[in-house]
Design a protein around this motif. Structure first.
Motif, PDB file in Angstrom:
ATOM      1  N   UNK A 132       0.822  -1.129  -0.052  1.00  0.00           N
ATOM      2  CA  UNK A 132      -0.051   0.021  -0.015  1.00  0.00           C
ATOM      3  C   UNK A 132       0.991   1.215   0.062  1.00  0.00           C
ATOM      4  N   UNK A 133       1.916   1.325   0.654  1.00  0.00           N
ATOM      5  CA  UNK A 133       2.645   2.528   0.941  1.00  0.00           C
ATOM      6  C   UNK A 133       4.365   2.313   0.526  1.00  0.00           C
ATOM      7  N   UNK A 134       4.403   1.927  -0.601  1.00  0.00           N
ATOM      8  CA  UNK A 134       5.996   1.614  -1.023  1.00  0.00           C
ATOM      9  C   UNK A 134       6.980   2.942  -0.724  1.00  0.00           C
ATOM     10  N   UNK A 135       6.307   3.980  -0.929  1.00  0.00           N
ATOM     11  CA  UNK A 135       6.958   5.350  -0.866  1.00  0.00           C
ATOM     12  C   UNK A 135       7.665   5.563   0.498  1.00  0.00           C
ATOM     13  N   UNK A 136       6.853   5.201   1.533  1.00  0.00           N
ATOM     14  CA  UNK A 136       7.521   5.051   2.982  1.00  0.00           C
ATOM     15  C   UNK A 136       8.765   4.554   3.220  1.00  0.00           C
ATOM     16  N   UNK A 137       9.621   3.601   2.307  1.00  0.00           N
ATOM     17  CA  UNK A 137      10.617   3.004   2.249  1.00  0.00           C
ATOM     18  C   UNK A 137      11.600   3.808   1.951  1.00  0.00           C
ATOM     19  N   UNK A 138      11.404   5.349   1.191  1.00  0.00           N
ATOM     20  CA  UNK A 138      12.351   6.125   0.991  1.00  0.00           C
ATOM     21  C   UNK A 138      12.311   7.348   2.002  1.00  0.00           C
ATOM     22  N   UNK A 139      11.234   7.105   3.016  1.00  0.00           N
ATOM     23  CA  UNK A 139      11.264   8.466   3.854  1.00  0.00           C
ATOM     24  C   UNK A 139      12.174   8.444   5.117  1.00  0.00           C
ATOM     25  N   UNK A 140      12.412   9.384   5.413  1.00  0.00           N
ATOM     26  CA  UNK A 140      13.267   9.596   6.636  1.00  0.00           C
ATOM     27  C   UNK A 140      12.649   9.103   7.970  1.00  0.00           C
TER      28      UNK A 140
ATOM     29  N   UNK B 160      11.020   6.222   8.053  1.00  0.00           N
ATOM     30  CA  UNK B 160      11.220   4.831   8.097  1.00  0.00           C
ATOM     31  C   UNK B 160      12.529   4.525   8.724  1.00  0.00           C
ATOM     32  N   UNK B 161      13.497   5.260   8.643  1.00  0.00           N
ATOM     33  CA  UNK B 161      14.695   4.834   8.930  1.00  0.00           C
ATOM     34  C   UNK B 161      14.717   5.455  10.597  1.00  0.00           C
ATOM     35  N   UNK B 162      14.103   6.415  10.811  1.00  0.00           N
ATOM     36  CA  UNK B 162      13.976   6.775  12.285  1.00  0.00           C
ATOM     37  C   UNK B 162      13.122   5.549  12.922  1.00  0.00           C
ATOM     38  N   UNK B 163      12.267   4.989  12.462  1.00  0.00           N
ATOM     39  CA  UNK B 163      11.349   3.887  12.929  1.00  0.00           C
ATOM     40  C   UNK B 163      12.276   2.624  13.153  1.00  0.00           C
ATOM     41  N   UNK B 164      13.031   2.345  12.256  1.00  0.00           N
ATOM     42  CA  UNK B 164      13.996   1.250  12.340  1.00  0.00           C
ATOM     43  C   UNK B 164      14.718   1.518  13.538  1.00  0.00           C
ATOM     44  N   UNK B 165      15.296   2.599  13.591  1.00  0.00           N
ATOM     45  CA  UNK B 165      16.350   2.854  14.650  1.00  0.00           C
ATOM     46  C   UNK B 165      15.618   2.940  16.234  1.00  0.00           C
ATOM     47  N   UNK B 166      14.150   3.508  16.333  1.00  0.00           N
ATOM     48  CA  UNK B 166      13.451   3.211  17.377  1.00  0.00           C
ATOM     49  C   UNK B 166      13.349   1.703  17.793  1.00  0.00           C
ATOM     50  N   UNK B 167      13.027   0.988  16.970  1.00  0.00           N
ATOM     51  CA  UNK B 167      12.881  -0.475  17.035  1.00  0.00           C
ATOM     52  C   UNK B 167      14.084  -1.002  17.518  1.00  0.00           C
ATOM     53  N   UNK B 168      15.375  -0.880  17.060  1.00  0.00           N
ATOM     54  CA  UNK B 168      16.403  -1.479  17.640  1.00  0.00           C
ATOM     55  C   UNK B 168      16.885  -0.879  18.886  1.00  0.00           C
ATOM     56  N   UNK B 169      16.483   0.312  19.281  1.00  0.00           N
ATOM     57  CA  UNK B 169      16.686   0.899  20.428  1.00  0.00           C
ATOM     58  C   UNK B 169      15.867   0.288  21.630  1.00  0.00           C
ATOM     59  N   UNK B 170      14.644   0.235  21.375  1.00  0.00           N
ATOM     60  CA  UNK B 170      13.772  -0.605  22.319  1.00  0.00           C
ATOM     61  C   UNK B 170      14.199  -2.068  22.528  1.00  0.00           C
ATOM     62  N   UNK B 171      14.770  -2.685  21.311  1.00  0.00           N
ATOM     63  CA  UNK B 171      15.039  -4.168  21.340  1.00  0.00           C
ATOM     64  C   UNK B 171      16.383  -4.470  21.791  1.00  0.00           C
TER      65      UNK B 171
END
Length: 210
Positions: free
Chosen positions: A18-26, A28-39
């Motif tokens: 539905x939203x492939x454009x999100x993969x190019x979004x800043x 999205x990178x922040x969300x990955x960082x937040x996920x790794x920080x929580x984990x």
């Protein structure tokens, strides 16, 4: 809980479709960082455990097939069975922890949702995301085993799809037989309340246990 990792393929599936454009979004990178920080506590712990003892913790070592001498007995893991046995036990175990009525309403809501997705397309149907969640959660049960304690994770989704069907029936009846709507909903509530009381509260429940 490692079972929370199922959210990763769920969100990736939704974004891919539905939203492939999100993969190019800043963001999205922040969300990955937040996920790794929580984990990070779990990640650091497992790295340290592997460096010190040569294996990960109990759950990961089991999934990865690591043989740990002190963990030869794995509580809850011995009952998983083969893939064919998991398929065989899936339905009966669902019946053990859910009433026949709620399962019937769930299946009806599922069929209705699938029909709407086919009619409107997955990019536009509001039911598509719910179906993605259900598909991944239901598939995960075949990996970790459809034991009663894990199948309880499906309960919210059973309730949501049952509610979808009840809402559809209510909207249909509203056009011609609006007075039947309260009676229908009350019948469902009374039945589920009686079933829950008999299953969870009654000292001498009727029928099969659990």
């Amino acid at each position: 809980k490692y079972t929370a990792l199922i959210l990763v393929p769920i969100f990736l599936t939704i974004l891919l479709i539905r939203r492939r454009d999100y993969f190019k979004s800043f963001y999205f990178l922040i969300s990955i960082f937040c996920f790794l920080a929580v984990a990070s506590p779990v990640i650091i712990y497992n790295i340290g455990l592997y460096q010190r003892f040569g294996h990960f913790d109990f759950q990961l070592s089991y999934v990865l097939g690591q043989k740990v001498e002190g963990w030869e007995y794995a509580p809850g893991k011995e009952a998983i069975g083969t893939l064919s046995e998991r398929f065989k036990n899936y339905g009966p175990n669902l019946l053990k922890i859910n009433s026949p009525l709620i399962l019937l309403l769930f299946l009806s809501g599922l069929i209705y949702s699938l029909r709407e997705v086919v009619r409107k397309g997955q990019r536009f149907s509001s039911y598509f995301i719910l179906l993605v969640f259900l598909l991944w959660f239901a598939s995960a049960m075949l990996v970790i085993g459809p034991s009663l304690r894990f199948l309880s994770m499906l309960t919210p989704w059973l309730a949501i799809f049952a509610a979808i069907f009840l809402a559809y029936i209510g909207e249909y009846l509203f056009q011609t037989r609006g007075r039947l709507i309260p009676a229908l909903y009350m019948a469902v509530i009374v039945f589920e309340a009686a079933y829950s009381f008999n299953s969870l509260i009654a000292l001498t429940p009727r029928g099969k246990i659990p």
